[in-house]
Design an enzyme around this catalytic site. Sequence first.
Site, PDB file in Angstrom:
ATOM      1  N   GLU A  39      76.994  58.062 -25.855  1.00  0.00           N
ATOM      2  CA  GLU A  39      77.894  58.453 -26.956  1.00  0.00           C
ATOM      3  C   GLU A  39      77.249  58.125 -28.305  1.00  0.00           C
ATOM      4  OE1 GLU A  39      80.529  59.948 -27.751  1.00  0.00           O
ATOM      5  OE2 GLU A  39      81.830  60.121 -26.012  1.00  0.00           O
ATOM      6  N   GLU A  46      73.862  64.282 -33.603  1.00  0.00           N
ATOM      7  CA  GLU A  46      74.730  65.142 -34.437  1.00  0.00           C
ATOM      8  C   GLU A  46      74.513  64.851 -35.931  1.00  0.00           C
ATOM      9  OE1 GLU A  46      78.596  65.599 -31.460  1.00  0.00           O
ATOM     10  OE2 GLU A  46      78.778  64.508 -33.354  1.00  0.00           O
TER      11      GLU A  46
END
Length: 94
Positions: A39, A46
């Site tokens: 994660e 991102e």
Amino acid sequence: MRIHSVMALIAIALGFIFHVSHAEWLALVLVIGFVMILEVINTAVETLVDLYTEEFNHLAKIAKDTAAAAVLCMAIVSVIVGIIIFAPKVLALF
Ligand SMILES: Nc1ncnc2c1ncn2[C@@H]1O[C@H](COP(=O)(O)OP(=O)(O)OP(=O)(O)O)[C@@H](O)[C@H]1O
């Protein structure tokens, strides 16, 4: 991340409720840790992609989608590990 944290807390609570073995705790801690790590890496990818460009870019899409896919794969593995550990214990209650 929030959903994965809630799932991790549920798995830990079930671990105490069902008194899982040391080996089972090890498996739970490892899969929870791997999901959290992926994660964090996904968020980093991102952020880096957005830093580079916020316009549509085919390579940016591949980078974001593959990073997200890594999280999804590990989440599926963690669900399978959870089923292997807890399904027999839950079924034994009936
Ligand atoms: N610059 C870009 N070029 C091409 N496609 C993009 C780009 N940015 C995002 N995408 C596509 O849109 C999807 C969603 O991107 P976004 O940045 O909103 O991330 P996300 O998966 O919604 O993550 P989060 O919800 O954690 O912020 C990506 O998986 C990718 O397929």
